[in-house]
Scaffold this motif. Structure first.
Motif, mmCIF file in Angstrom:
data_model
loop_
_atom_site.group_PDB
_atom_site.id
_atom_site.type_symbol
_atom_site.label_atom_id
_atom_site.label_comp_id
_atom_site.label_asym_id
_atom_site.label_seq_id
_atom_site.Cartn_x
_atom_site.Cartn_y
_atom_site.Cartn_z
ATOM 1 N N THR A 54 -4.666 0.889 -2.289
ATOM 2 C CA THR A 54 -4.539 0.098 -3.510
ATOM 3 C C THR A 54 -5.489 0.591 -4.583
ATOM 4 O O THR A 54 -5.098 0.771 -5.749
ATOM 5 C CB THR A 54 -4.803 -1.385 -3.207
ATOM 6 O OG1 THR A 54 -3.867 -1.850 -2.223
ATOM 7 C CG2 THR A 54 -4.659 -2.227 -4.461
ATOM 8 N N GLY A 57 -4.290 4.007 -5.676
ATOM 9 C CA GLY A 57 -3.009 3.946 -6.374
ATOM 10 C C GLY A 57 -3.083 3.333 -7.747
ATOM 11 O O GLY A 57 -2.248 3.631 -8.615
ATOM 12 N N SER A 287 -0.350 6.682 -6.434
ATOM 13 C CA SER A 287 0.464 5.538 -6.872
ATOM 14 C C SER A 287 1.816 5.538 -6.171
ATOM 15 O O SER A 287 2.340 4.478 -5.802
ATOM 16 C CB SER A 287 0.656 5.582 -8.392
ATOM 17 O OG SER A 287 -0.577 5.494 -9.066
ATOM 18 N N LEU A 290 1.237 4.118 -2.909
ATOM 19 C CA LEU A 290 1.110 2.658 -2.977
ATOM 20 C C LEU A 290 2.478 1.999 -3.044
ATOM 21 O O LEU A 290 2.714 0.973 -2.393
ATOM 22 C CB LEU A 290 0.272 2.275 -4.191
ATOM 23 C CG LEU A 290 0.055 0.780 -4.429
ATOM 24 C CD1 LEU A 290 -0.650 0.141 -3.238
ATOM 25 C CD2 LEU A 290 -0.743 0.554 -5.713
#
Length: 313
Positions: A54, A57, A287, A290
């Motif tokens: 997290t 990302g 990302s 994620l």
């Protein structure tokens, strides 16, 4: 005065019982520590992975100021463009979901049919034949599936479907074979869990074996069968190497399932080696990871929902 032999025997027995009791208590505590410790390690590992992914990302949105909506809905992926680079993840999200859904559609009927054959039609020798086959399919490395797909499926698609042969359908066929053992094993357990009394009641009402399977066994095991399919989809969604070898790894949205495409996992594996830590491309790849994690959590929540509905019904 010397202690009698009987007193010595009783004393030895008491000492033995004492040390046995102490050993049993210590063994119980060691067992509890091991079990609870293992559970805590697993929970902390999941939390650590989630938090790390997290934080990494979100860097592309917080530090690099990439618009979230443009990232999710964008259809252009040109991170190496000198002016105005674009980071649209929609083609890869679409490719991952399409390959996963197609693989489940292709694999689920064969997997459930194999499970019913092993448990209902030929329980004695059917499992002896199919169980080793399932174990072999599980043990084959994903690169072997990809190489077979590259050597067999891609030329077949090129000849009979058209195009280059590298396509969403080729990836779905390879992944469908890969998730077949997962769905088959769980489906077989689900069918075995159906009460034998339900089958006997169906036969007592004059139903045939096929009617019993279709109207009694499958509805009774429906929630677990759906769970097996979703678990297979979760397995398919995270596959990278085998899909990468047959899907074509195109950056644009496909117009048909016979067109080349790419998935979240394939674009991450292809691009990660060409990015440097801290760069915009590296942050964007995190990302994508994620997004992959969020959708995987969605599959887990769907499994929990289906299992809960099955328990309620």
């Amino acid at each position: 005065m010397q202690p009698s032999p009987n007193n010595e025997g009783r004393s030895l027995i008491q000492n033995k019982k004492k040390w046995t009791s102490i050993f049993n208590r210590n063994s119980e505590w060691r067992g509890k520590i091991w079990i609870y410790g293992s559970a805590i390690v697993v929970i902390l590992s999941v939390i650590a992975i989630t938090l790390f992914l997290t934080v990494q990302g979100l860097r592309s949105f917080v530090v690099d100021h990439i618009n979230v909506i443009d990232f999710i809905t964008g259809t252009e992926w040109y991170p190496d463009r000198a002016e105005n680079p674009s980071y649209g993840a929609l083609p890869f999200i679409f490719g991952s979901l399409t390959v996963t859904i197609l693989a489940a559609i292709l694999a689920a009927p064969f997997a459930i049919g194999s499970a019913l054959f092993m448990t209902e039609l030929a329980p004695k020798w059917g499992q002896k034949v199919l169980q080793p086959v399932i174990e072999i399919l599980v043990g084959i490395p994903s690169v072997v599936y990809g190489f077979i797909g590259l050597s067999v499926i891609v030329p077949f698609m090129r000849t009979h479907v058209g195009g280059s042969g590298f396509s969403l359908l080729s990836g779905a066929l390879v992944v469908g074979v890969m998730i077949l053992p997962t769905i088959t094993s769980i489906s077989a357990d689900a069918v075995r869990a159906v009460s034998h009394d339900l089958r006997q009641a169906s036969y007592a009402l004059g139903a045939t074996k096929w009617q019993t399977i279709y109207r009694v066994v499958i509805p009774a095991a429906k929630s677990t069968l759906l769970t097996a399919i979703v678990l297979g989809m979760a397995r398919a969604f995270g596959e990278a190497l085998a899909v990468q070898m047959v899907i074509g790894n195109a950056r644009n949205l496909p117009n048909a399932i016979s067109d080349p495409s790419a998935t979240l996992t394939t674009i991450i594996t292809l691009s990660m080696g060409h990015s440097t830590t801290g760069s915009v491309l590296n942050d964007v790849l995190w990302s994508l990871g994620l997004v992959l994690l969020i959708i995987s959590y969605g599959f887990i929540l769907l499994i929990r929902f289906i299992s809960r509905r099955g328990q309620i019904s």
